[in-house]
Design a protein around this motif. Structure first.
Motif, PDB file in Angstrom:
ATOM      1  N   MET A 188      -4.804  -1.622  -8.060  1.00 13.80           N
ATOM      2  CA  MET A 188      -6.146  -1.034  -8.067  1.00 13.80           C
ATOM      3  C   MET A 188      -6.438  -0.325  -9.384  1.00 13.80           C
ATOM      4  SD  MET A 188      -7.575  -1.970  -5.300  1.00 13.80           S
ATOM      5  CE  MET A 188      -6.543  -3.456  -5.266  1.00 13.80           C
ATOM      6  N   THR A 189      -5.415   0.308  -9.975  1.00  8.99           N
ATOM      7  CA  THR A 189      -5.595   0.952 -11.276  1.00  8.99           C
ATOM      8  C   THR A 189      -5.904  -0.090 -12.342  1.00  8.99           C
ATOM      9  OG1 THR A 189      -4.060   2.727 -10.664  1.00  8.99           O
ATOM     10  CG2 THR A 189      -4.528   2.448 -13.006  1.00  8.99           C
TER      11      THR A 189
ATOM     12  N   LEU B 292      -7.189  -3.069 -11.745  1.00 10.28           N
ATOM     13  CA  LEU B 292      -8.511  -3.604 -11.426  1.00 10.28           C
ATOM     14  C   LEU B 292      -9.622  -2.638 -11.801  1.00 10.28           C
ATOM     15  CD1 LEU B 292      -8.122  -5.426  -7.980  1.00 10.28           C
ATOM     16  CD2 LEU B 292      -8.903  -6.432 -10.135  1.00 10.28           C
ATOM     17  N   SER B 293      -9.336  -1.329 -11.751  1.00 10.35           N
ATOM     18  CA  SER B 293     -10.357  -0.351 -12.118  1.00 10.35           C
ATOM     19  C   SER B 293     -10.794  -0.545 -13.559  1.00 10.35           C
ATOM     20  CB  SER B 293      -9.814   1.075 -11.929  1.00 10.35           C
ATOM     21  OG  SER B 293      -8.866   1.420 -12.923  1.00 10.35           O
TER      22      SER B 293
ATOM     23  N   THR C 131     -14.936   3.600 -13.281  1.00  5.84           N
ATOM     24  CA  THR C 131     -13.532   3.298 -13.001  1.00  5.84           C
ATOM     25  C   THR C 131     -12.851   2.653 -14.212  1.00  5.84           C
ATOM     26  OG1 THR C 131     -14.140   1.165 -11.992  1.00  5.84           O
ATOM     27  CG2 THR C 131     -13.898   3.062 -10.522  1.00  5.84           C
TER      28      THR C 131
ATOM     29  N   ARG D  17       0.826  -1.205   0.000  1.00  6.63           N
ATOM     30  CA  ARG D  17       0.000   0.000   0.000  1.00  6.63           C
ATOM     31  C   ARG D  17       0.861   1.256   0.000  1.00  6.63           C
ATOM     32  NH1 ARG D  17      -3.050  -0.694   5.229  1.00  6.63           N
ATOM     33  NH2 ARG D  17      -1.164  -1.888   5.685  1.00  6.63           N
TER      34      ARG D  17
ATOM     35  N   ALA E 193      -8.521   5.402  -7.856  1.00 11.61           N
ATOM     36  CA  ALA E 193      -8.721   3.955  -7.994  1.00 11.61           C
ATOM     37  C   ALA E 193      -8.395   3.229  -6.701  1.00 11.61           C
ATOM     38  CB  ALA E 193      -7.858   3.408  -9.134  1.00 11.61           C
ATOM     39  N   GLY E 194      -7.346   3.686  -6.013  1.00 12.14           N
ATOM     40  CA  GLY E 194      -6.937   3.049  -4.762  1.00 12.14           C
ATOM     41  C   GLY E 194      -7.995   3.141  -3.675  1.00 12.14           C
ATOM     42  N   LYS E 195      -8.846   4.165  -3.762  1.00 13.16           N
ATOM     43  CA  LYS E 195      -9.931   4.321  -2.785  1.00 13.16           C
ATOM     44  C   LYS E 195     -11.241   3.703  -3.298  1.00 13.16           C
ATOM     45  CE  LYS E 195      -7.556   6.966   0.137  1.00 13.16           C
ATOM     46  NZ  LYS E 195      -6.271   6.961  -0.580  1.00 13.16           N
TER      47      LYS E 195
ATOM     48  N   VAL F 121     -11.950   1.528  -5.977  1.00 19.25           N
ATOM     49  CA  VAL F 121     -12.035   0.118  -6.376  1.00 19.25           C
ATOM     50  C   VAL F 121     -12.274  -0.815  -5.181  1.00 19.25           C
ATOM     51  CG1 VAL F 121     -10.758  -1.808  -7.396  1.00 19.25           C
ATOM     52  CG2 VAL F 121     -10.740   0.421  -8.507  1.00 19.25           C
ATOM     53  N   PRO F 122     -11.509  -0.685  -4.063  1.00 20.96           N
ATOM     54  CA  PRO F 122     -11.807  -1.558  -2.920  1.00 20.96           C
ATOM     55  C   PRO F 122     -13.217  -1.357  -2.375  1.00 20.96           C
ATOM     56  CG  PRO F 122      -9.650  -0.538  -2.663  1.00 20.96           C
ATOM     57  CD  PRO F 122     -10.325   0.153  -3.811  1.00 20.96           C
TER      58      PRO F 122
ATOM     59  N   ASP G  24      -1.659   0.568  -5.371  1.00 17.82           N
ATOM     60  CA  ASP G  24      -2.421   1.432  -6.265  1.00 17.82           C
ATOM     61  C   ASP G  24      -2.271   1.023  -7.722  1.00 17.82           C
ATOM     62  OD1 ASP G  24      -3.498   2.893  -4.245  1.00 17.82           O
ATOM     63  OD2 ASP G  24      -2.171   4.622  -4.448  1.00 17.82           O
TER      64      ASP G  24
END
Length: 468
Positions: free
Chosen positions: A80-81, A83-84, A375, A54, A221-223, A225-226, A77
């Protein structure tokens, strides 16, 4: 236009036909065997690294602390990007389509595709970090076009250009206009919001993020997507609690019809085993994008000096997208009786949610579809931007961002039959040069991985459980 559409349709039938699916699965199986099933065996390690990634850990050791200076965004991140862009309409509409056309057995083949795709996604990220470059602005750039250029040599530069061209164009379709149109349809059908209003709202929100570049995209995305992923899974689990008595039967349908044809029932037209395999593999790849070459563009920007570490994190994208999120959708559908009524796509998923949660189940799906699609637009904007940069240089980045944002409302109000066909075709055309590069550069992936787990390529101060 009709002639062009027919020609493009014929090409699409070839590039997304059996040969492409065999190529995608074949390269994945080859990589999984070459890695000795490491992506599956080290799944727990991947999650541990993801959590630790993280933010780069501070260290007194210069070599380790320098790791934080080797990229723009944290390893977490970066995932997450990626995954977005992958968690999107495929998780809602794609799963429903696979079941509607291939029967419950298609879900089993989606799982197989994901387990194989973990090796593909691992190799993509390893090569992306290994062969990335620093551009004129000091940012790290990478992806298939760069590991083709730097890994295979200048004589293969044209192949990297082919990938970048198809990627830059496909981003406007599958990652932009198609997504805004899907959201507009859902908002209109569920809440009565006009298409143009939805388009303008998405343009403003997405523009505020996209124009800020990868750091802002990764931060959002880090905020988001989860939150969106967990919320959707929780909603799905609520449905499964309501339908708890049918879960065992649903798994039985998945495993039985993966190897046996299913007869027609109600509005369901029936499906042969080959249909289950075909649609399960196709929708699985559409959902997790393993082999298409999109995700490594995001992972190349990660703050890490070790390609294998980022590969272990990257492979989680396929697992999370398909094994977790798609499975939740599939079980929600199969524990309801709606799927045999002949419905397909997002409407099938919405009806299945609404059957267990009357009155607001369809609203849950509409909101999830909107956030997932939003996203996806963010993630694909970065992919397309990097493809454009590879072809035309750093100065083209802002022009691409502006054009990408302006295309969003146009997609919301347009009839997208041709655009969808073109984007889908170009998406497949991205995969061909990427798969060629993965196959040719596989010895590099195998060596880096072996050295890493043998302790030959570990930075001082790293605490790794190589034997876990």
């Amino acid at each position: 236009m009709e002639t062009l559409t027919s020609l493009l349709g014929a090409i699409n039938g070839v590039v997304w036909g059996p040969i492409m699916l065999i190529l995608l699965l074949g390269v994945g199986i080859y990589l999984q065997i070459g890695l000795k099933l490491m992506p599956i065996r080290k799944l727990g390690m991947g999650f541990k690294l993801m959590w630790a990634g993280r933010a780069p850990k501070p260290s007194a050791d210069k070599a380790v602390s320098k790791e934080g200076d080797e990229g723009e965004i944290s390893p977490f991140d970066a995932l997450m990007t990626a995954l977005s862009a992958t968690i999107g309409t495929g998780n809602i509409a794609g799963v429903a389509t696979a079941i509607a056309l291939g029967g419950p057995g298609a879900v089993f083949w989606m799982w197989i595709t994901a387990l194989v795709g973990m090796a593909t996604k691992f190799a993509e990220a390893v090569l992306a970090v290994r062969y990335r470059e620093t551009d004129s602005t000091g940012f790290h750039v990478g992806g298939p076009m760069f590991y083709i250029k730097n890994g295979l040599g200048k004589k293969w530069l044209w192949l990297g250009g082919v990938f970048a061209f198809f990627g830059g164009v496909a981003a406007f379709g599958i990652g932009n206009t198609v997504q805004s149109n899907s959201v507009a349809d859902a908002m209109d059908a569920t809440f009565g919001v006009p298409h143009w209003v939805t388009g303008v709202i998405i343009m403003v929100l997405a523009g505020a993020v996209i124009l800020g570049g990868i750091k802002r995209i990764a931060k959002v995305a880090g905020k988001l997507v989860p939150i969106m992923g967990i919320a959707y899974v929780v909603a799905g689990l609520l449905v499964l609690i309501v339908n708890a008595g049918q879960i065992g039967e649903a798994f039985g349908l998945i495993f039985y019809y993966a190897f046996n044809p299913m007869a027609a029932a109600g509005g369901f037209a029936g499906a042969a085993v080959m249909a289950a395999i075909r649609f399960g593999v196709a929708r699985g790849i559409f959902s997790n994008e393993a082999g298409l070459g999109s995700a490594p563009i995001a992972h190349a920007a990660a703050k890490t000096k070790n390609p294998v570490r980022q590969g272990l994190i990257a492979m989680l994208g396929t697992f999370i997208d398909t094994i977790i999120v798609c499975t939740i959708t599939a079980l929600v559908i199969l524990t309801s009786s709606v799927w045999i009524d002949g419905e397909a796509g997002a409407s099938l998923t919405a009806l299945s949610f609404d059957a267990a949660l009357p009155g607001f189940g369809n609203q849950i799906v509409a909101v999830a579809l909107a956030v997932f699609a939003f996203t996806t637009i963010l993630g694909w904007s970065f992919y397309g931007e990097k493809c454009c940069q590879f072809l035309f240089g750093t100065r083209s980045i802002m022009i691409y961002r502006v054009l990408f944002v302006l295309a969003i409302p146009l997609g919301a109000i347009a009839q997208l039959g041709f655009i969808w066909l073109m984007a889908d075709t170009f998406n497949a055309m991205m995969a061909i040069p990427n798969l060629i590069a993965l196959a040719l550069l596989s010895p590099v992936v195998f060596k880096l991985t072996k050295d890493y787990f043998d302790g030959k390529d570990v930075l001082p101060g790293e605490e790794l459980e190589h034997d876990q």
